[in-house]
Scaffold this motif. Structure first.
Motif, PDB file in Angstrom:
ATOM      1  N   GLU A 143      30.420 -86.714 -64.194  1.00 31.71           N
ATOM      2  CA  GLU A 143      30.768 -85.332 -63.836  1.00 31.71           C
ATOM      3  C   GLU A 143      31.331 -85.263 -62.421  1.00 31.71           C
ATOM      4  OE1 GLU A 143      27.294 -82.968 -64.386  1.00 31.71           O
ATOM      5  OE2 GLU A 143      27.246 -83.245 -66.566  1.00 31.71           O
ATOM      6  N   ALA A 154      38.638 -85.885 -59.663  1.00 32.00           N
ATOM      7  CA  ALA A 154      39.959 -86.099 -60.263  1.00 32.00           C
ATOM      8  C   ALA A 154      40.685 -84.797 -60.558  1.00 32.00           C
ATOM      9  CB  ALA A 154      39.814 -86.913 -61.550  1.00 32.00           C
ATOM     10  N   ARG A 155      39.948 -83.745 -60.895  1.00 36.76           N
ATOM     11  CA  ARG A 155      40.570 -82.508 -61.383  1.00 36.76           C
ATOM     12  C   ARG A 155      40.657 -81.403 -60.326  1.00 36.76           C
ATOM     13  NH1 ARG A 155      40.724 -82.245 -67.040  1.00 36.76           N
ATOM     14  NH2 ARG A 155      40.822 -84.395 -67.826  1.00 36.76           N
ATOM     15  N   ASN A 156      39.875 -81.472 -59.275  1.00 37.27           N
ATOM     16  CA  ASN A 156      39.854 -80.384 -58.305  1.00 37.27           C
ATOM     17  C   ASN A 156      41.217 -80.213 -57.627  1.00 37.27           C
ATOM     18  OD1 ASN A 156      38.719 -78.464 -56.277  1.00 37.27           O
ATOM     19  ND2 ASN A 156      39.192 -80.169 -54.891  1.00 37.27           N
ATOM     20  N   THR A 157      41.614 -78.957 -57.457  1.00 39.09           N
ATOM     21  CA  THR A 157      42.853 -78.654 -56.739  1.00 39.09           C
ATOM     22  C   THR A 157      42.615 -77.776 -55.511  1.00 39.09           C
ATOM     23  OG1 THR A 157      43.244 -76.719 -58.162  1.00 39.09           O
ATOM     24  CG2 THR A 157      44.258 -78.825 -58.832  1.00 39.09           C
ATOM     25  N   TRP A 160      34.816 -86.590 -62.519  1.00 42.46           N
ATOM     26  CA  TRP A 160      35.702 -85.605 -63.148  1.00 42.46           C
ATOM     27  C   TRP A 160      36.116 -84.541 -62.134  1.00 42.46           C
ATOM     28  CZ3 TRP A 160      35.994 -80.403 -63.978  1.00 42.46           C
ATOM     29  CH2 TRP A 160      36.877 -79.964 -64.972  1.00 42.46           C
ATOM     30  N   PHE A 161      35.161 -84.064 -61.331  1.00 42.35           N
ATOM     31  CA  PHE A 161      35.501 -83.060 -60.312  1.00 42.35           C
ATOM     32  C   PHE A 161      36.493 -83.639 -59.309  1.00 42.35           C
ATOM     33  CE2 PHE A 161      35.002 -81.323 -56.062  1.00 42.35           C
ATOM     34  CZ  PHE A 161      35.281 -79.989 -56.304  1.00 42.35           C
TER      35      PHE A 161
END
Length: 417
Positions: free
Chosen positions: A95, A101-104, A98-99
């Motif tokens: 998790e 990699a995906r956080n903008t 994932w954050f």
């Protein structure tokens, strides 16, 4: 109903985890909520991850590896290789990845809270699993589903009405409950954190909402001492303190208990116990309503690396309310915490903490309108319930630059040795 809080030092390694499980067995495991911090220095390790991620350095993978290795090595000393806890920890680390990699978002405080929370989630999963392994039934829960706040990331304000409703309706208080300190969530389910001493505050929140019998904070010291043993050779255990005295001591900088932790307890007159996880059979310190300080002796508080600033008007006119109000507004704007104030007809002196390194900007902002004298790296000594011997012991430590006395409290600013 009892609330226990264990900090990072109490779960720093496998033996420490075994120790707190033994404490829980000895103290009784029914009707108890246990609040646990991140293990050892893991919060610092996560802050290094945040720095590497936010500043886009090539150290991110290495910093993540340090955290994974620490927890896996600790688990290897507690569990069999096929224990389900390994999968649970892998899910949590997944998790986190994932954050990352995906956080903008570019908002630092938001990013900080979404990452830092994994320290508490990892530690509580491990402690809960070990309790289960040794036959102590317990209920792990995610505190973010119970404590709700606004969206002031890194210093969130609790929504007391909603939090009270959720805790009252959803928590099975008959069991041993294991949960996280420091973290919470807002109305969009994003993680927030509760600021300084946040895990202690979490314990206070649960105590308030559950009308607990007491709160126990377990530390690596015998209880609340009258001085920091890292600074003073001789210290004395304070067996009892009033809420008011504890708040006074915290205000002056003592690492007793943060006032925001004490406030909900004081509102419902719930005693706070500070006990040693090293010697859990000892009674420690009790903080409660209206009791005298016991023993009634001087209490010493030290704040190092302070800045002493004396401000006066360029034309040597009086320092009146308008001047002082303007200066305080600037101190607030630059996040400079004031720990001592003294003023005369033509000058205004403050001893300040430059935690956010904004002093130079503050100085440059004011220097065209005021005459400013600065002495950096001074030490501020505060003595509650002082006597002549206490005053002498401080004055012998160095050259006094400023001294202020009221009925119960002495403050002296010394040149740092």
């Amino acid at each position: 109903m009892k609330i226990f809080k264990f900090g990072g030092a109490s779960v720093k390694d496998a033996e420490s985890v075994k120790n707190i499980t033994q404490i829980l067995k000895n103290e009784g495991t029914e009707n108890t909520v246990v609040v646990i911090s991140a293990m050892g220095k893991i919060t610092n390790a996560f802050e290094e991850v945040i720095d590497a991620y936010y500043n886009k350095t090539d150290l991110l993978s290495e910093k993540l590896g340090v955290i994974e290795d620490f927890h896996k090595n600790l688990m290897n000393a507690l569990f069999d290789a096929d224990d389900s806890i390994y999968k649970e920890i892998d899910i949590l680390l997944g998790e986190l990845s994932w954050f990352l990699a995906r956080n903008t978002s570019q908002r630092f405080n938001y990013v900080y809270d979404q990452i830092i929370c994994f320290g508490e989630l990892l530690s509580t999963k491990i402690v809960s699993a070990y309790l289960t392994k040794i036959g102590v039934e317990n209920n792990w829960f995610d505190v973010r589903n119970f404590i709700k706040t606004d969206s002031s990331y890194r210093d969130a304000k609790v929504d007391w009405e909603l939090t009270q409703k959720i805790i009252s309706n959803k928590l099975d208080t008959s069991k041993l409950n294991i949960t996280q300190g420091f973290i919470a969530a807002n109305d969009t389910e994003n993680t927030t954190t509760l600021g300084r001493e946040g895990s202690d505050y979490t314990a206070g929140i649960f105590a308030y909402c559950l009308n607990a019998e007491n709160v126990t904070i377990w530390k690596d010291v015998p209880g609340v001492l009258n001085a920091d043993p890292r600074v003073f050779d001789e210290t004395t255990l304070l067996s009892q303190i009033s809420y008011e005295e504890a708040i006074e001591m915290a205000f002056y900088g003592a690492s007793v208990i943060h006032p925001k932790t004490l406030q909900p307890l004081q509102n419902k007159e719930i005693p706070l116990l500070v006990r040693s996880f090293v010697n859990p059979q000892e009674p420690g310190t009790k903080i409660s309503k209206g009791v005298d300080l016991e023993p009634l002796i001087p209490c010493f508080i030290v704040k190092k690396a302070q800045i002493l600033v004396s401000i006066s008007a360029l034309d040597f006119s009086f320092m009146v309310e308008d001047n002082i109000s303007f200066i305080f507004k600037k101190l607030h704007d630059y996040q400079l915490k004031v720990n001592l104030i003294q003023n005369s007809a033509i000058s205004f002196s403050v001893c300040i903490d430059n935690k956010f390194n904004n002093f130079d900007a503050f100085y440059n902002d004011l220097k065209t309108e005021f005459r400013i004298e600065v002495q950096k790296n001074v030490d501020l000594f505060t003595v509650r319930h002082f006597n002549d011997a206490a005053v002498k012991s401080i004055e012998e430590k160095g050259n006094s630059l400023l001294r202020q006395v009221n009925k119960e409290t002495l403050q002296i600013v010394l040149e740092s040795n």
